[in-house]
Design an enzyme around this catalytic site. Structure first.
Site, PDB file in Angstrom:
ATOM      1  N   HIS A 134       0.864  -1.264   0.035  1.00  0.00           N
ATOM      2  CA  HIS A 134       0.139   0.068   0.106  1.00  0.00           C
ATOM      3  C   HIS A 134       0.831   0.966   0.111  1.00  0.00           C
ATOM      4  CE1 HIS A 134      -3.595   2.204   0.250  1.00  0.00           C
ATOM      5  NE2 HIS A 134      -4.328   1.537   1.032  1.00  0.00           N
TER       6      HIS A 134
ATOM      7  N   ASP B  47      -9.277 -10.748 -17.241  1.00  0.00           N
ATOM      8  CA  ASP B  47      -9.299 -12.093 -17.944  1.00  0.00           C
ATOM      9  C   ASP B  47      -7.730 -12.262 -18.597  1.00  0.00           C
ATOM     10  OD1 ASP B  47      -9.716 -14.111 -19.875  1.00  0.00           O
ATOM     11  OD2 ASP B  47     -11.058 -13.122 -20.882  1.00  0.00           O
TER      12      ASP B  47
END
Length: 436
Positions: free
Chosen positions: A157, A371
């Protein structure tokens, strides 16, 4: 009980040398103040029809190497919490190939979302990414006995927020499907130009509460039930305008969480809920790094957690922050961020409120874009959060409503999951529908 075996571990380096002018990447002020934890996200896929596991691993490794040439700071090492060293000698990210000795359905049909922790590197999710000694990005490919697979990543982060992580996933998947694909919107690691790090930055107080033994569950709220919630709120308020899906879902979950928390001692405790807001726009959409700010809503009486009242408070607090941000220069933005952190730390230290937090990854089509060449994921989720009272929102794969990962203490979850108002609008994900 499911277990995993590491088949291989390697370091993936960018396919192209990093230019000398880019080897020193300055952190922005918002990077500097960010929690240094690894954010863990996983996508699960049914058994690919036209690929074997060796081919899949090769495709992922090759595309990772290529995408890291554009996302080079992800492969670097943080120095002094001020910059990322992208020296070619040390640069690279860790990549693990793992066998999980159970069918994927055993994980995805488990009523406890915690079961997915098996597809992440052990002891890495949410841990400190600066002191761990590991790379800032760690990727794991998990193979299940049924042929299904999971691609998970843990990203520090300190160098990226949720939006940046999503854009990296999209671009990586594009190159994985077509190695000649061009990145549609080139990433710019220029957050420091909007939020410059001061020469002698102050110490940042710790606003993360002490960890407790927590559990997480995923719930689905359908589009029809979100519409019902919006109608309830709008009908009972003259001031709430066009409540969003996340606003009404947050109000519902917060109300049910407070009810569970109150049931144990039998006494209502005021609450504070911390929300993140993306600053893109006005900051350019391809700015990579931390470009968020937060605002809080408080409920000091039980009347405040009424759905309508709470949505009104959410909208008011968000609008107030948006108005305050207009016209602020970079120094004022930094001062405002520090003020909010110190206020939060003081509240946590004095134990005035039960603190809740929520993050939304809605409206960015994660399922549609992640994908890699063998179809859309059957599910996206995160590892169990390390702190209690956390809500993470994501769009549901079919487009029907949203999913939310709820993290509470074990004691509170045992009450929360039986809340009648919750179950009127939300369904636990795991047993219905089943993943074969």
């Amino acid at each position: 009980m499911a277990s995993s075996t590491i088949l291989s571990r390697k370091i993936i380096k960018p396919s192209s040398p990093i230019p000398s002018s880019l080897r020193h990447h300055n952190l922005s002020f918002r990077d500097y103040i960010a929690n240094p934890s690894y954010v863990p996200v996983a996508s699960f896929y049914s058994k690919p029809e036209n690929y074997n596991m060796t081919q899949i691993s090769y495709i992922l490794e090759n595309s990772l190497s290529k995408i890291l040439s554009s996302y080079y700071p992800f492969a670097g090492r943080i120095k002094d919490n001020k910059y990322v060293d992208c020296n070619d000698d040390d640069i690279g990210i860790e990549y693990l190939n793992v066998r999980v000795n159970c069918p994927m359905s055993e994980i995805l049909n488990n009523p406890n979302n915690d079961a997915i922790d098996i597809v992440f590197p052990q002891d890495l999710p949410w841990n400190n990414s600066i002191s761990s000694g590991r790379s800032l990005l760690v990727v794991q490919l998990s193979h299940f006995d049924c042929g299904g697979l999971a691609v998970s990543l843990c990203l520090s982060h300190k160098i990226a927020d949720g939006y940046s992580l999503s854009k990296f996933l999209f671009d990586w998947a594009d190159i994985s499907r077509d190695e000649h694909s061009d990145i549609k919107l080139s990433p710019h690691f220029n957050a420091a130009s909007f939020f410059p790090l001061m020469d002698n930055p102050p110490n940042i107080p710790n606003i993360v509460p002490e960890p407790q033994r927590c559990v997480s569950r995923m719930y689905h709220i359908s589009s029809s039930n979100l519409t019902r919630l919006k109608d309830i709120v709008a009908t009972n308020s003259a001031i709430v305008q066009n409540p969003t899906r996340v606003e009404v879902a947050t109000a519902l979950l917060h109300k049910c969480g407070v009810a569970a928390s109150k049931a144990n001692p039998g006494v209502f405790k005021p609450t504070m809920l911390i929300h993140l807001m993306n600053l893109r726009p006005p900051i350019p959409l391809n700015t990579i790094g931390n470009a968020t700010c937060h605002y809080g809503t408080m409920a000091v009486s039980e009347d405040d957690i009424n759905l309508t009242n709470y949505v009104a408070r959410l909208q008011k607090a968000k609008q107030k922050l948006q108005d305050e941000l207009k016209g602020m220069n970079t120094n004022q933005l930094a001062a405002d961020a520090l003020k909010r952190i110190k206020q939060g730390a003081d509240i946590i230290k004095r134990d005035i409120f039960d603190v809740y937090s929520c993050t939304s990854l809605c409206n960015i089509d994660l399922h549609k874009h992640v994908d890699f060449g063998w179809g859309r994921p059957v599910r996206l989720s995160v590892a169990r959060y390390s702190m209690k009272n956390h809500f993470l929102f994501m769009d549901e794969r079919s487009g029907d409503g949203i999913n939310v990962v709820v993290t509470l203490t074990e004691a509170d979850m045992s009450i929360f999951q039986n809340n009648e108002e919750l179950l009127e609008f939300a369904s636990p994900v795991g047993s219905v529908p089943r993943i074969s």
